[in-house]
Design a protein around this motif. Sequence first.
Motif, PDB file in Angstrom:
ATOM      1  N   TYR A 132       0.843  -1.199   0.000  1.00  0.00           N
ATOM      2  CA  TYR A 132       0.000   0.000   0.000  1.00  0.00           C
ATOM      3  C   TYR A 132       0.882   1.255   0.000  1.00  0.00           C
ATOM      4  N   LEU A 133       1.900   1.230   0.851  1.00  0.00           N
ATOM      5  CA  LEU A 133       2.786   2.402   0.936  1.00  0.00           C
ATOM      6  C   LEU A 133       3.510   2.647  -0.373  1.00  0.00           C
ATOM      7  N   SER A 134       3.730   1.569  -1.123  1.00  0.00           N
ATOM      8  CA  SER A 134       4.464   1.781  -2.375  1.00  0.00           C
ATOM      9  C   SER A 134       3.525   2.115  -3.535  1.00  0.00           C
ATOM     10  N   GLY A 135       2.236   2.355  -3.236  1.00  0.00           N
ATOM     11  CA  GLY A 135       1.355   2.908  -4.267  1.00  0.00           C
ATOM     12  C   GLY A 135       0.239   2.012  -4.761  1.00  0.00           C
ATOM     13  N   ALA A 136       0.185   0.749  -4.312  1.00  0.00           N
ATOM     14  CA  ALA A 136      -0.914  -0.119  -4.777  1.00  0.00           C
ATOM     15  C   ALA A 136      -2.238   0.386  -4.206  1.00  0.00           C
ATOM     16  N   THR A 137      -3.317   0.257  -4.979  1.00  0.00           N
ATOM     17  CA  THR A 137      -4.624   0.623  -4.414  1.00  0.00           C
ATOM     18  C   THR A 137      -5.088  -0.533  -3.519  1.00  0.00           C
ATOM     19  N   VAL A 138      -6.005  -0.202  -2.630  1.00  0.00           N
ATOM     20  CA  VAL A 138      -6.533  -1.239  -1.736  1.00  0.00           C
ATOM     21  C   VAL A 138      -7.170  -2.357  -2.557  1.00  0.00           C
ATOM     22  N   ALA A 139      -7.938  -1.954  -3.593  1.00  0.00           N
ATOM     23  CA  ALA A 139      -8.645  -2.959  -4.390  1.00  0.00           C
ATOM     24  C   ALA A 139      -7.640  -3.913  -5.054  1.00  0.00           C
ATOM     25  N   ASP A 140      -6.613  -3.352  -5.630  1.00  0.00           N
ATOM     26  CA  ASP A 140      -5.615  -4.151  -6.323  1.00  0.00           C
ATOM     27  C   ASP A 140      -4.877  -5.076  -5.361  1.00  0.00           C
ATOM     28  N   LEU A 141      -4.488  -4.479  -4.262  1.00  0.00           N
ATOM     29  CA  LEU A 141      -3.736  -5.218  -3.250  1.00  0.00           C
ATOM     30  C   LEU A 141      -4.570  -6.381  -2.691  1.00  0.00           C
ATOM     31  N   CYS A 142      -5.853  -6.111  -2.416  1.00  0.00           N
ATOM     32  CA  CYS A 142      -6.691  -7.173  -1.848  1.00  0.00           C
ATOM     33  C   CYS A 142      -7.047  -8.213  -2.910  1.00  0.00           C
ATOM     34  N   ASP A 143      -7.448  -7.749  -4.109  1.00  0.00           N
ATOM     35  CA  ASP A 143      -7.828  -8.703  -5.163  1.00  0.00           C
ATOM     36  C   ASP A 143      -6.647  -9.577  -5.576  1.00  0.00           C
ATOM     37  N   ARG A 144      -5.489  -8.941  -5.732  1.00  0.00           N
ATOM     38  CA  ARG A 144      -4.387  -9.651  -6.399  1.00  0.00           C
ATOM     39  C   ARG A 144      -3.390 -10.290  -5.452  1.00  0.00           C
ATOM     40  N   THR A 171     -28.722  -4.521  -8.423  1.00  0.00           N
ATOM     41  CA  THR A 171     -28.298  -3.430  -9.300  1.00  0.00           C
ATOM     42  C   THR A 171     -27.078  -3.874 -10.099  1.00  0.00           C
ATOM     43  N   ALA A 172     -26.129  -4.491  -9.402  1.00  0.00           N
ATOM     44  CA  ALA A 172     -24.945  -4.987 -10.112  1.00  0.00           C
ATOM     45  C   ALA A 172     -24.336  -6.153  -9.345  1.00  0.00           C
ATOM     46  N   PHE A 173     -23.743  -7.068 -10.108  1.00  0.00           N
ATOM     47  CA  PHE A 173     -22.961  -8.154  -9.514  1.00  0.00           C
ATOM     48  C   PHE A 173     -21.495  -7.838  -9.787  1.00  0.00           C
ATOM     49  N   CYS A 174     -20.668  -7.876  -8.754  1.00  0.00           N
ATOM     50  CA  CYS A 174     -19.240  -7.584  -8.940  1.00  0.00           C
ATOM     51  C   CYS A 174     -18.438  -8.797  -8.493  1.00  0.00           C
ATOM     52  N   ASP A 175     -17.473  -9.214  -9.301  1.00  0.00           N
ATOM     53  CA  ASP A 175     -16.687 -10.354  -8.843  1.00  0.00           C
ATOM     54  C   ASP A 175     -15.323  -9.950  -8.290  1.00  0.00           C
ATOM     55  N   SER A 176     -15.100  -8.635  -8.180  1.00  0.00           N
ATOM     56  CA  SER A 176     -13.839  -8.198  -7.579  1.00  0.00           C
ATOM     57  C   SER A 176     -14.037  -6.825  -6.947  1.00  0.00           C
ATOM     58  N   LEU A 177     -13.042  -6.425  -6.178  1.00  0.00           N
ATOM     59  CA  LEU A 177     -13.109  -5.097  -5.549  1.00  0.00           C
ATOM     60  C   LEU A 177     -12.898  -4.010  -6.609  1.00  0.00           C
ATOM     61  N   ALA A 178     -12.042  -4.311  -7.575  1.00  0.00           N
ATOM     62  CA  ALA A 178     -11.795  -3.331  -8.644  1.00  0.00           C
ATOM     63  C   ALA A 178     -13.116  -2.996  -9.332  1.00  0.00           C
ATOM     64  N   HIS A 179     -13.931  -4.004  -9.466  1.00  0.00           N
ATOM     65  CA  HIS A 179     -15.226  -3.876 -10.115  1.00  0.00           C
ATOM     66  C   HIS A 179     -16.151  -2.929  -9.332  1.00  0.00           C
ATOM     67  N   ILE A 180     -16.238  -3.116  -8.020  1.00  0.00           N
ATOM     68  CA  ILE A 180     -17.156  -2.269  -7.235  1.00  0.00           C
ATOM     69  C   ILE A 180     -16.615  -0.838  -7.154  1.00  0.00           C
ATOM     70  N   VAL A 181     -15.301  -0.702  -7.162  1.00  0.00           N
ATOM     71  CA  VAL A 181     -14.723   0.648  -7.148  1.00  0.00           C
ATOM     72  C   VAL A 181     -15.113   1.378  -8.434  1.00  0.00           C
ATOM     73  N   ASN A 182     -14.991   0.696  -9.566  1.00  0.00           N
ATOM     74  CA  ASN A 182     -15.403   1.321 -10.834  1.00  0.00           C
ATOM     75  C   ASN A 182     -16.872   1.686 -10.786  1.00  0.00           C
ATOM     76  N   PHE A 183     -17.671   0.768 -10.276  1.00  0.00           N
ATOM     77  CA  PHE A 183     -19.105   1.019 -10.206  1.00  0.00           C
ATOM     78  C   PHE A 183     -19.380   2.223  -9.294  1.00  0.00           C
ATOM     79  N   ALA A 184     -18.771   2.232  -8.116  1.00  0.00           N
ATOM     80  CA  ALA A 184     -19.026   3.297  -7.134  1.00  0.00           C
ATOM     81  C   ALA A 184     -18.606   4.655  -7.695  1.00  0.00           C
ATOM     82  N   GLN A 185     -17.519   4.643  -8.452  1.00  0.00           N
ATOM     83  CA  GLN A 185     -17.062   5.914  -9.022  1.00  0.00           C
ATOM     84  C   GLN A 185     -18.016   6.408 -10.110  1.00  0.00           C
ATOM     85  N   THR A 186     -18.669   5.479 -10.777  1.00  0.00           N
ATOM     86  CA  THR A 186     -19.640   5.877 -11.795  1.00  0.00           C
ATOM     87  C   THR A 186     -20.897   6.432 -11.128  1.00  0.00           C
ATOM     88  N   VAL A 187     -21.321   5.768 -10.055  1.00  0.00           N
ATOM     89  CA  VAL A 187     -22.535   6.208  -9.352  1.00  0.00           C
ATOM     90  C   VAL A 187     -22.316   7.575  -8.715  1.00  0.00           C
TER      91      VAL A 187
END
Length: 293
Positions: free
Chosen positions: A104-116, A268-284
């Motif tokens: 996280y400190l080196s720049g990864a997003t939470v979604a990326d870090l948790c998903d990957r 409303t939406a099915f998300c299979d990853s955190l990256a997915h819900i982040v994209n969705f939340a940013q759109t909403v």
Amino acid sequence: MKELLSPKQVALAIGVSEASLKRWCDKGLVPMIRTAGGHRRLPVNGVLQFLRAQGHRIVRPEVLGLPKASAMRPSAADASAWELRDALEVGDEERARQIVLGQYLSGATVADLCDRVVTKAFHDMGQRWQHGDVEVYQERRGGQITMRILFELRKMLPTPAVDAPVAIGGTLEHDPYSLATAMVELALRECGWQAESYGAGNPASTLCAAIRDVKPKLFWLSVSTADCVSEFLADYTELYNTAIENGTVMIVGGRALDESLRREMAYTAFCDSLAHIVNFAQTVHAVDPEPRD
Ligand code: B12
């Protein structure tokens, strides 16, 4: 991890002079509060957001009570996941903390870090358990360690603005899986939402009460197990109807939601990853994830 830092500590940690740091504080670049005695104190999450935004390296993270950063290159995510899995299996909390917080400190997003990284480590641990290479206690201890690290990561994230959109979520009764819902909370908080996970094993009626009381813009349900399909669908339908009545968007995700189960559900939406819900939340709702300390 320390929650309030002095300019001297931060200056030492990032290798600049204390005078420069005080100047940045006074220009409003680094969030700051003053003690009763007039001394500057810097909330650690504000400092970290500033450093991440500026691409500033933390040369002495230990001064801030943080582990050493390790860069996450795309190809390194797998290696980090295996390393994390090993640390969790042997109960090496410090190493696990170093891997997760360091990324996280080196720049990864939470979604990326948790998903990957984190999720991959657990999926692999699950397979090793299935093959008899890991004891149940090792997996459970790993889960406890991870929850503590996620809690620490939460404190490092920007404080959501008071008028930020609200999201709540969790899992239903008979679903004890708490890691995914904790991760959804963090991923949404990182993109500026006031997100709060209510944890695992909630009766549907209490989640409905929460929706009526809190009136969140978004509700997420994580579904890792749904052994009794009819009971799950009855609970879920009650939850979904309550969400719709209260103008709440319903997002679902999780391993148990295969196509046949999803066909029986409205959402409303099915998300299979955190990256997915982040994209969705940013759109909403596009929110400014700047710290407001
Ligand atoms: C830890 C663990 C447990 C712990 C959980 C502790 C806790 N506090 O959470 C406990 C002890 C409860 C447990 C129990 C059992 N477990 Co278990 N468990 C696991 C393990 C190793 C990790 C699960 C986990 O948390 N992963 C990390 C999360 C973050 O990953 P995830 O769920 O995939 O979530 C990601 C995405 O799916 C998505 N996501 C998930 N939800 C949502 C929601 C939203 C809104 C969004 C946007 C995204 C999203 O985002 C996440 C991040 O990328 C898995 C292995 C695996 N493959 O996952 C086995 C696993 C799930 N367990 C398994 C089994 C067999 C069991 C038990 C039956 C064992 C037993 N006899 O006791 C029981 C059953 C409990 C029950 N009532 O269902 C099997 C299931 C096999 C199957 N056919 O389904 C697995 C797959 C292990 C295996 N390889 O065999 N388990």
